[in-house]
Motif scaffolding. Sequence first.
Motif, PDB file in Angstrom:
ATOM      1  N   PRO A 165     -28.114 -20.629  13.337  1.00  0.00           N
ATOM      2  CA  PRO A 165     -27.274 -19.202  13.181  1.00  0.00           C
ATOM      3  C   PRO A 165     -27.896 -18.386  12.206  1.00  0.00           C
ATOM      4  O   PRO A 165     -27.452 -17.020  12.360  1.00  0.00           O
ATOM      5  CB  PRO A 165     -25.910 -19.838  13.029  1.00  0.00           C
ATOM      6  CG  PRO A 165     -25.739 -21.220  13.476  1.00  0.00           C
ATOM      7  CD  PRO A 165     -27.238 -21.682  13.329  1.00  0.00           C
ATOM      8  N   GLU A 166     -28.132 -18.744  11.352  1.00  0.00           N
ATOM      9  CA  GLU A 166     -28.540 -17.790   9.733  1.00  0.00           C
ATOM     10  C   GLU A 166     -29.653 -17.063  10.508  1.00  0.00           C
ATOM     11  O   GLU A 166     -29.766 -15.689  10.069  1.00  0.00           O
ATOM     12  CB  GLU A 166     -28.776 -18.540   8.608  1.00  0.00           C
ATOM     13  CG  GLU A 166     -28.874 -17.876   7.476  1.00  0.00           C
ATOM     14  CD  GLU A 166     -27.443 -17.429   7.101  1.00  0.00           C
ATOM     15  OE1 GLU A 166     -27.340 -16.239   6.410  1.00  0.00           O
ATOM     16  OE2 GLU A 166     -26.280 -17.890   7.533  1.00  0.00           O
ATOM     17  N   CYS A 169     -40.623  -7.582   4.496  1.00  0.00           N
ATOM     18  CA  CYS A 169     -39.445  -8.172   4.973  1.00  0.00           C
ATOM     19  C   CYS A 169     -39.455  -9.682   4.674  1.00  0.00           C
ATOM     20  O   CYS A 169     -40.633 -10.452   4.699  1.00  0.00           O
ATOM     21  CB  CYS A 169     -39.431  -8.069   6.399  1.00  0.00           C
ATOM     22  SG  CYS A 169     -38.111  -9.142   7.451  1.00  0.00           S
ATOM     23  N   VAL A 170     -38.350 -10.086   4.020  1.00  0.00           N
ATOM     24  CA  VAL A 170     -38.498 -11.681   3.445  1.00  0.00           C
ATOM     25  C   VAL A 170     -38.081 -12.788   4.803  1.00  0.00           C
ATOM     26  O   VAL A 170     -36.921 -12.231   5.381  1.00  0.00           O
ATOM     27  CB  VAL A 170     -37.485 -11.903   2.283  1.00  0.00           C
ATOM     28  CG1 VAL A 170     -37.366 -13.387   1.906  1.00  0.00           C
ATOM     29  CG2 VAL A 170     -38.030 -11.043   1.274  1.00  0.00           C
ATOM     30  N   PHE A 171     -38.742 -13.755   4.885  1.00  0.00           N
ATOM     31  CA  PHE A 171     -38.095 -14.615   6.045  1.00  0.00           C
ATOM     32  C   PHE A 171     -38.538 -16.108   5.695  1.00  0.00           C
ATOM     33  O   PHE A 171     -39.211 -16.408   4.681  1.00  0.00           O
ATOM     34  CB  PHE A 171     -38.808 -14.200   7.558  1.00  0.00           C
ATOM     35  CG  PHE A 171     -40.290 -14.102   7.278  1.00  0.00           C
ATOM     36  CD1 PHE A 171     -41.148 -15.202   7.560  1.00  0.00           C
ATOM     37  CD2 PHE A 171     -41.076 -12.908   6.598  1.00  0.00           C
ATOM     38  CE1 PHE A 171     -42.592 -15.162   7.226  1.00  0.00           C
ATOM     39  CE2 PHE A 171     -42.449 -12.678   6.590  1.00  0.00           C
ATOM     40  CZ  PHE A 171     -43.278 -13.945   6.809  1.00  0.00           C
ATOM     41  N   THR A 172     -37.999 -17.046   6.408  1.00  0.00           N
ATOM     42  CA  THR A 172     -38.274 -18.385   6.187  1.00  0.00           C
ATOM     43  C   THR A 172     -39.454 -19.009   7.025  1.00  0.00           C
ATOM     44  O   THR A 172     -39.827 -18.383   8.078  1.00  0.00           O
ATOM     45  CB  THR A 172     -37.066 -19.356   6.493  1.00  0.00           C
ATOM     46  OG1 THR A 172     -36.544 -19.064   7.667  1.00  0.00           O
ATOM     47  CG2 THR A 172     -35.879 -18.944   5.383  1.00  0.00           C
ATOM     48  N   LEU A 173     -40.126 -19.766   6.275  1.00  0.00           N
ATOM     49  CA  LEU A 173     -41.489 -20.201   6.889  1.00  0.00           C
ATOM     50  C   LEU A 173     -41.259 -20.984   8.234  1.00  0.00           C
ATOM     51  O   LEU A 173     -42.156 -21.028   9.023  1.00  0.00           O
ATOM     52  CB  LEU A 173     -42.100 -21.288   5.818  1.00  0.00           C
ATOM     53  CG  LEU A 173     -42.631 -20.736   4.615  1.00  0.00           C
ATOM     54  CD1 LEU A 173     -43.405 -21.882   3.806  1.00  0.00           C
ATOM     55  CD2 LEU A 173     -43.769 -19.596   5.030  1.00  0.00           C
ATOM     56  N   GLN A 220     -30.873 -21.080   0.615  1.00  0.00           N
ATOM     57  CA  GLN A 220     -29.867 -22.161   0.890  1.00  0.00           C
ATOM     58  C   GLN A 220     -29.002 -21.860   1.852  1.00  0.00           C
ATOM     59  O   GLN A 220     -28.694 -22.689   2.701  1.00  0.00           O
ATOM     60  CB  GLN A 220     -28.982 -21.911  -0.499  1.00  0.00           C
ATOM     61  CG  GLN A 220     -27.878 -22.833  -0.578  1.00  0.00           C
ATOM     62  CD  GLN A 220     -28.045 -24.492  -0.914  1.00  0.00           C
ATOM     63  OE1 GLN A 220     -29.186 -24.535  -1.628  1.00  0.00           O
ATOM     64  NE2 GLN A 220     -27.516 -25.164  -0.318  1.00  0.00           N
ATOM     65  N   ASP A 221     -28.764 -20.717   2.347  1.00  0.00           N
ATOM     66  CA  ASP A 221     -27.932 -20.519   3.529  1.00  0.00           C
ATOM     67  C   ASP A 221     -28.797 -20.768   4.950  1.00  0.00           C
ATOM     68  O   ASP A 221     -28.174 -21.385   5.794  1.00  0.00           O
ATOM     69  CB  ASP A 221     -27.779 -19.180   3.861  1.00  0.00           C
ATOM     70  CG  ASP A 221     -26.677 -18.460   2.579  1.00  0.00           C
ATOM     71  OD1 ASP A 221     -25.988 -19.266   2.153  1.00  0.00           O
ATOM     72  OD2 ASP A 221     -26.714 -17.249   2.193  1.00  0.00           O
ATOM     73  N   VAL A 222     -30.297 -20.321   4.858  1.00  0.00           N
ATOM     74  CA  VAL A 222     -30.795 -20.903   6.229  1.00  0.00           C
ATOM     75  C   VAL A 222     -30.952 -22.513   6.170  1.00  0.00           C
ATOM     76  O   VAL A 222     -30.635 -23.112   7.083  1.00  0.00           O
ATOM     77  CB  VAL A 222     -32.107 -20.276   6.062  1.00  0.00           C
ATOM     78  CG1 VAL A 222     -33.080 -20.779   7.376  1.00  0.00           C
ATOM     79  CG2 VAL A 222     -32.105 -18.885   6.334  1.00  0.00           C
ATOM     80  N   VAL A 263     -40.058 -19.958  14.096  1.00  0.00           N
ATOM     81  CA  VAL A 263     -39.019 -19.338  14.690  1.00  0.00           C
ATOM     82  C   VAL A 263     -38.114 -18.221  14.007  1.00  0.00           C
ATOM     83  O   VAL A 263     -37.299 -17.701  14.719  1.00  0.00           O
ATOM     84  CB  VAL A 263     -38.062 -20.329  15.337  1.00  0.00           C
ATOM     85  CG1 VAL A 263     -38.695 -21.065  16.424  1.00  0.00           C
ATOM     86  CG2 VAL A 263     -37.481 -21.075  14.343  1.00  0.00           C
ATOM     87  N   SER A 264     -38.538 -18.002  13.007  1.00  0.00           N
ATOM     88  CA  SER A 264     -38.286 -17.016  12.161  1.00  0.00           C
ATOM     89  C   SER A 264     -38.890 -15.647  12.364  1.00  0.00           C
ATOM     90  O   SER A 264     -38.487 -14.580  11.873  1.00  0.00           O
ATOM     91  CB  SER A 264     -38.147 -17.056  10.593  1.00  0.00           C
ATOM     92  OG  SER A 264     -39.877 -17.262  10.422  1.00  0.00           O
ATOM     93  N   GLY A 265     -39.917 -15.873  13.067  1.00  0.00           N
ATOM     94  CA  GLY A 265     -40.771 -14.640  13.589  1.00  0.00           C
ATOM     95  C   GLY A 265     -42.074 -14.651  12.863  1.00  0.00           C
ATOM     96  O   GLY A 265     -43.011 -13.384  13.094  1.00  0.00           O
ATOM     97  N   GLY A 266     -42.272 -15.354  11.833  1.00  0.00           N
ATOM     98  CA  GLY A 266     -43.558 -15.458  11.257  1.00  0.00           C
ATOM     99  C   GLY A 266     -44.872 -15.840  12.000  1.00  0.00           C
ATOM    100  O   GLY A 266     -44.844 -16.598  12.976  1.00  0.00           O
ATOM    101  N   ILE A 267     -46.170 -15.337  11.609  1.00  0.00           N
ATOM    102  CA  ILE A 267     -47.049 -15.996  12.091  1.00  0.00           C
ATOM    103  C   ILE A 267     -48.367 -15.864  11.062  1.00  0.00           C
ATOM    104  O   ILE A 267     -48.427 -14.942  10.237  1.00  0.00           O
ATOM    105  CB  ILE A 267     -47.884 -15.149  13.530  1.00  0.00           C
ATOM    106  CG1 ILE A 267     -46.813 -15.272  14.377  1.00  0.00           C
ATOM    107  CG2 ILE A 267     -49.178 -15.886  13.696  1.00  0.00           C
ATOM    108  CD1 ILE A 267     -47.316 -14.288  15.803  1.00  0.00           C
TER     109      ILE A 267
END
Length: 313
Positions: free
Chosen positions: A34-35, A63-67, A160-162, A267-271
Amino acid sequence: MYSYEWEQLQTKLPQWVEASRKQHVHGQVAAYIPELSKAPKDALGITMMDGRGNTVISGDCGCVFTLQSISKVFTLILALMDNGENLVFSKVGMEPTGDRFNSMLKLELVEPGIPFNPFINAGAIAVSSLIAGNSIEERYARILQFLRLLAHNDRMDFDQDVYESESATGHLNRSLAYFLMEKGILRGKVEDVLEVYFRHCAVNATCADLARMALVLAYNGYDPIRNTQLIPRRYVQIAKTFMTTCGMYDASGHFAIQVGLPAKSGVSGGILTMVPGRYGIGVVGPALNRMGNSTTGVHLLETLSRELDWSMF
C-alpha cells in the motif's frame, strides 16, 4: 569517443526522458504494497556517473524511493563474501524461472527444491538468512553499512512506513519462508529472516545512489573514484550474470535483447544498470508494466542503448 557520447547525453537526454515519460500511461504503481501506491505515476528520472565521478542527470532524479528487489544484488554479494560460493549455491540455484518473482510453484515441482535463483523472492529470502550476524539488528546493520559504502552515502536508511506496509501485507513471502524452513533451506527463525528481508527492501535511495553503486559493479568491484577494490571481482561477475539472466524478472530476456546491459529492477520503479567499464546508471519511474518493471524506465534505457550502441551483445 566517450567525450562525444557524454556531449550527446547532456544535449539529448532531456528530450529522451520526456519522450519516455509518456509511457507511464501503460503502467500502474505497485498497489499490493500500500505505501508504494503513493508514488507519482508520471515521475521519471535518471542519473549517470562515469569513472571520474562526473554525472549527467535529467528528469525527477531527486525522487526518493525504496530499493525493493534492487537490494537483492547486494545481499547476494554480501552473502557470498560471508560464506563463499559453495554454501550460497547449496541454498539457492543459478537459473531463471520463467515464473513470477513471488511464485512458489517450482519449489514444489522441481528437484532439489531450492529457489531457482537469488533474485526471486524465495531465493532472496534464503540469501537474507545467510548474512552473518548474531541478531536481526546486526545482520541488517551490516547490509545497510554495505549499501552506504557502495553508494558513498552515510544517510541511507530504511523507510519505516514502507517497511511496516510490506511486513503487514507480506503473506506470500511468509508462506515462501516457512516452506523454505520446512525444507531445511532457511537459516535461523522465519520471522527474524523476514524482518531482515523486509528492512533491506525498504532502504531509501535516489538515482544518484543507484548510479554510484552501479559504478562499482561496472568496474568489477573496484571504485574508480576512491581508487579501491570494495568487492572481490569474482562475486561481481556472479551478480552481473544474474542481473543479465534474472534481473528484470520474467522480462529479462526481452531486456537483454532490447537493452543488452546487466540490470536489476524493483517494484518501486527503480532500475540499477551500467555500461560495463564506463558508467553507473540509476533510473526511477514508478509506473510498472505487468512484469513489475518500470514502463518509463525500460523505454528510456531501450532508447539510450539503441541511440548510443550500448548493448554488450
